[in-house]
Design a protein around this motif. Structure first.
Motif, PDB file in Angstrom:
ATOM      1  N   PRO A 109      41.922  28.751  48.698  1.00  0.00           N
ATOM      2  CA  PRO A 109      41.462  28.947  50.093  1.00  0.00           C
ATOM      3  C   PRO A 109      42.773  29.565  51.003  1.00  0.00           C
ATOM      4  O   PRO A 109      43.838  28.943  50.658  1.00  0.00           O
ATOM      5  N   LYS A 110      42.477  30.437  51.918  1.00  0.00           N
ATOM      6  CA  LYS A 110      43.897  30.818  52.662  1.00  0.00           C
ATOM      7  C   LYS A 110      44.737  29.762  53.237  1.00  0.00           C
ATOM      8  O   LYS A 110      45.852  29.761  53.239  1.00  0.00           O
ATOM      9  N   GLY A 111      43.767  28.599  53.629  1.00  0.00           N
ATOM     10  CA  GLY A 111      44.900  27.612  54.130  1.00  0.00           C
ATOM     11  C   GLY A 111      45.821  26.944  53.316  1.00  0.00           C
ATOM     12  O   GLY A 111      46.656  26.064  53.714  1.00  0.00           O
ATOM     13  N   LEU A 112      45.192  27.057  51.996  1.00  0.00           N
ATOM     14  CA  LEU A 112      46.015  26.248  50.837  1.00  0.00           C
ATOM     15  C   LEU A 112      47.088  26.978  50.127  1.00  0.00           C
ATOM     16  O   LEU A 112      47.855  26.480  49.421  1.00  0.00           O
ATOM     17  N   GLN A 113      46.875  28.312  50.351  1.00  0.00           N
ATOM     18  CA  GLN A 113      47.762  29.358  49.259  1.00  0.00           C
ATOM     19  C   GLN A 113      49.269  28.934  49.536  1.00  0.00           C
ATOM     20  O   GLN A 113      50.074  28.802  48.583  1.00  0.00           O
ATOM     21  N   LEU A 196      57.162  34.658  49.996  1.00  0.00           N
ATOM     22  CA  LEU A 196      58.063  34.000  50.967  1.00  0.00           C
ATOM     23  C   LEU A 196      58.062  34.694  52.497  1.00  0.00           C
ATOM     24  O   LEU A 196      58.833  34.340  53.123  1.00  0.00           O
ATOM     25  N   GLN A 197      57.422  35.934  52.337  1.00  0.00           N
ATOM     26  CA  GLN A 197      57.346  36.631  53.652  1.00  0.00           C
ATOM     27  C   GLN A 197      58.763  36.932  54.252  1.00  0.00           C
ATOM     28  O   GLN A 197      59.014  37.112  55.299  1.00  0.00           O
ATOM     29  N   CYS A 198      59.402  37.780  53.313  1.00  0.00           N
ATOM     30  CA  CYS A 198      60.903  38.203  53.582  1.00  0.00           C
ATOM     31  C   CYS A 198      60.758  39.374  54.451  1.00  0.00           C
ATOM     32  O   CYS A 198      59.774  40.017  54.575  1.00  0.00           O
ATOM     33  N   ILE A 199      61.811  39.695  55.183  1.00  0.00           N
ATOM     34  CA  ILE A 199      61.874  40.651  55.803  1.00  0.00           C
ATOM     35  C   ILE A 199      63.087  41.821  55.383  1.00  0.00           C
ATOM     36  O   ILE A 199      64.006  41.398  54.662  1.00  0.00           O
ATOM     37  N   TYR A 200      62.413  42.812  55.114  1.00  0.00           N
ATOM     38  CA  TYR A 200      63.149  43.778  54.008  1.00  0.00           C
ATOM     39  C   TYR A 200      63.967  44.930  54.721  1.00  0.00           C
ATOM     40  O   TYR A 200      63.500  45.474  55.932  1.00  0.00           O
ATOM     41  N   SER A 232      51.363  28.354  57.982  1.00  0.00           N
ATOM     42  CA  SER A 232      51.739  28.923  56.571  1.00  0.00           C
ATOM     43  C   SER A 232      52.994  29.543  56.455  1.00  0.00           C
ATOM     44  O   SER A 232      53.411  30.066  55.645  1.00  0.00           O
ATOM     45  N   THR A 233      53.516  29.918  57.741  1.00  0.00           N
ATOM     46  CA  THR A 233      54.687  30.794  57.927  1.00  0.00           C
ATOM     47  C   THR A 233      56.221  30.025  57.345  1.00  0.00           C
ATOM     48  O   THR A 233      56.287  28.973  57.926  1.00  0.00           O
ATOM     49  N   ARG A 234      56.794  30.613  56.333  1.00  0.00           N
ATOM     50  CA  ARG A 234      57.795  29.979  55.800  1.00  0.00           C
ATOM     51  C   ARG A 234      59.008  29.867  56.731  1.00  0.00           C
ATOM     52  O   ARG A 234      59.349  31.065  57.607  1.00  0.00           O
ATOM     53  N   PRO A 235      59.835  29.092  56.919  1.00  0.00           N
ATOM     54  CA  PRO A 235      61.168  29.052  57.561  1.00  0.00           C
ATOM     55  C   PRO A 235      61.843  30.057  57.094  1.00  0.00           C
ATOM     56  O   PRO A 235      62.002  30.623  55.983  1.00  0.00           O
ATOM     57  N   LEU A 236      62.633  30.727  58.185  1.00  0.00           N
ATOM     58  CA  LEU A 236      63.522  32.004  57.816  1.00  0.00           C
ATOM     59  C   LEU A 236      64.953  31.627  57.591  1.00  0.00           C
ATOM     60  O   LEU A 236      65.543  30.641  58.406  1.00  0.00           O
ATOM     61  N   LEU A 237      65.516  32.052  56.487  1.00  0.00           N
ATOM     62  CA  LEU A 237      67.070  31.468  56.049  1.00  0.00           C
ATOM     63  C   LEU A 237      67.661  32.911  56.417  1.00  0.00           C
ATOM     64  O   LEU A 237      67.419  34.081  56.133  1.00  0.00           O
ATOM     65  N   LEU A 238      68.973  32.677  57.202  1.00  0.00           N
ATOM     66  CA  LEU A 238      69.857  33.877  57.544  1.00  0.00           C
ATOM     67  C   LEU A 238      71.181  33.490  57.166  1.00  0.00           C
ATOM     68  O   LEU A 238      71.667  32.333  56.988  1.00  0.00           O
TER      69      LEU A 238
END
Length: 400
Positions: A109-113, A196-200, A232-238
């Motif tokens: 389910p979307k909430g668990l992915q 990981l929802q990276c910014i490219y 569900s958003t991952r923390p952003l590493l910079l």
């Protein structure tokens, strides 16, 4: 064939393989380049403090080309035949497992992915580090004092040393990060970076998306600080330095990570001083990977500092905010401050490899190199030492 004969044949084959690998190492090892040391205005100082953050001081030296006794190459050959395959295969299996987990997560389910991928991903990344030889992994949390409650950091800001930094952070928080545009198309890693929802970005492309990238980072941090992002958003590493160092210095921070004026989580990474440094400076990726795999044990310490809440003055001035967070990390990490930049990193590596440094570096300016490939007198940019004009630089190949 008797058991003793089989053992004898196996031993003979092993010794032949070790000897072949030994010969390959001796023949193919990096050779010190003829370094350009003289400019139009005098000698180039390769001991310039701007180059200090990029110097390698492990056993194998600059470019990994420091001459070694034959016994060392024999030691490497034995380890490459015995230990290295185990490390490489096991680490690759860990990465493959993360990739397959990302693929299989679509049935959930979307909430668990995202939660499932992050939880299992942390374990697999820690296992991957162990397979690389990081038997000692220390995570230190510095307890904060009296700080505001209910506000989460909008991003993690960390010093940058190696391509392994990402795996170290993923073993703890499985964060997203700013990656090169072609990362999403890479085998195995591409799908993982999407989860990981990276910014490219394309850091070398200066016309289209640079401001857009800062805008994306700023918007995401503002939404994270305001609690407007999905759970569900991952923390952003910079990595605000913008490039890697040898881990002993801290470069000036770029202001992009601080434009939002949102709280950040400072992190300090330090790798153990072993035969080979995990730092990805002044050395080719293949040779560095060989040395890392052929040396069995490594260590890393991650120090998590308290969340940094900016003052109103810092919120209004991103450069001041960036400088103050850097000052904190300098004090807590015991780093040496440096005013060097990515251009000087590329210039130093280019000079060490016998190539022409970038025009926007101090060395490039000292040599009279212009951005259009010509010297100030209008003649073709062939310098006095005949340094090859190789597009790009070693620093450009890194994933930062």
């Amino acid at each position: 064939m008797t058991p003793m004969s089989a053992i004898g044949y196996t031993f003979d084959a092993f010794m032949v393989l070790v000897f072949v690998v030994f010969l390959l190492l001796v023949v193919l090892r990096p050779k010190p380049a003829i370094v350009q040391k003289k400019s139009q205005s005098g000698a180039l100082d390769l001991k310039n403090e701007l180059y200090e953050p990029f110097e390698r001081d492990d056993q194998y030296g600059q470019l990994g080309a420091k001459p070694q006794p034959l016994l060392e190459y024999m030691r490497l050959a034995v380890l490459l035949v015995t230990v290295a395959p185990i490390k490489f295969v096991s680490a690759s299996l860990c990465m493959l497992s993360v990739h397959l987990m990302c693929r299989a997560s679509v049935i959930l389910p979307k909430g668990l992915q995202a939660q499932t991928v992050a939880s299992l991903g942390k374990v697999l990344c820690r296992l991957c580090l162990f397979c690389w030889g990081f038997v000692k992994f220390t995570w230190i949390i510095v307890e904060p004092g009296q700080l505001p409650k209910g506000v989460e950091p909008a991003a993690i800001v960390s010093n940058h040393i190696s391509y392994l930094d990402i795996i170290v952070h993923c073993a703890n928080s499985f964060p997203s990060f700013v990656a090169r545009g072609n990362t999403k198309d890479l085998p195995l890693v591409g799908l993982i970076s999407k989860h990981l929802q990276c910014i490219y970005v394309n850091r070398d492309f200066k016309k289209g998306n640079v401001a857009g990238v800062s805008g994306q980072v700023k918007d995401r941090m503002e939404m994270a600080a305001a609690g407007q992002l999905p759970a569900s958003t991952r923390p952003l590493l910079l990595f605000p330095e913008g490039t890697t160092t040898n881990g002993k210095c801290l470069l000036p921070f770029k202001s992009g990570a601080f434009l939002a004026g949102a709280p950040v989580q400072p992190m300090i990474l330090r790798y153990g001083e072993d035969r080979v440094s995990p730092a990805w400076e002044s050395i080719e990726p293949l040779w560095h990977s060989i040395l890392m795999l052929a040396n069995p044990f490594h260590s890393v310490t991650a120090r998590q500092l308290p969340i940094y809440y900016p003052s109103e003055e810092e919120k209004a001035d991103p450069k001041l905010y960036a400088a103050n967070v850097r000052d904190l990390m300098l004090r807590e990490g015991g780093f040496k401050p440096s005013e060097s930049t990515l251009a000087e990193s590329r210039a130093y590596i280019a000079l060490m490899e016998g190539r022409k440094p970038p025009a926007n570096s101090l060395a490039g300016q000292a040599l009279g190199i212009e951005a259009n490939g010509a010297k100030p007198n209008g003649k073709p940019a062939k310098d006095d030492a005949g340094i090859a004009d190789v597009p790009g630089a070693s620093g450009a190949k890194k994933l930062e």
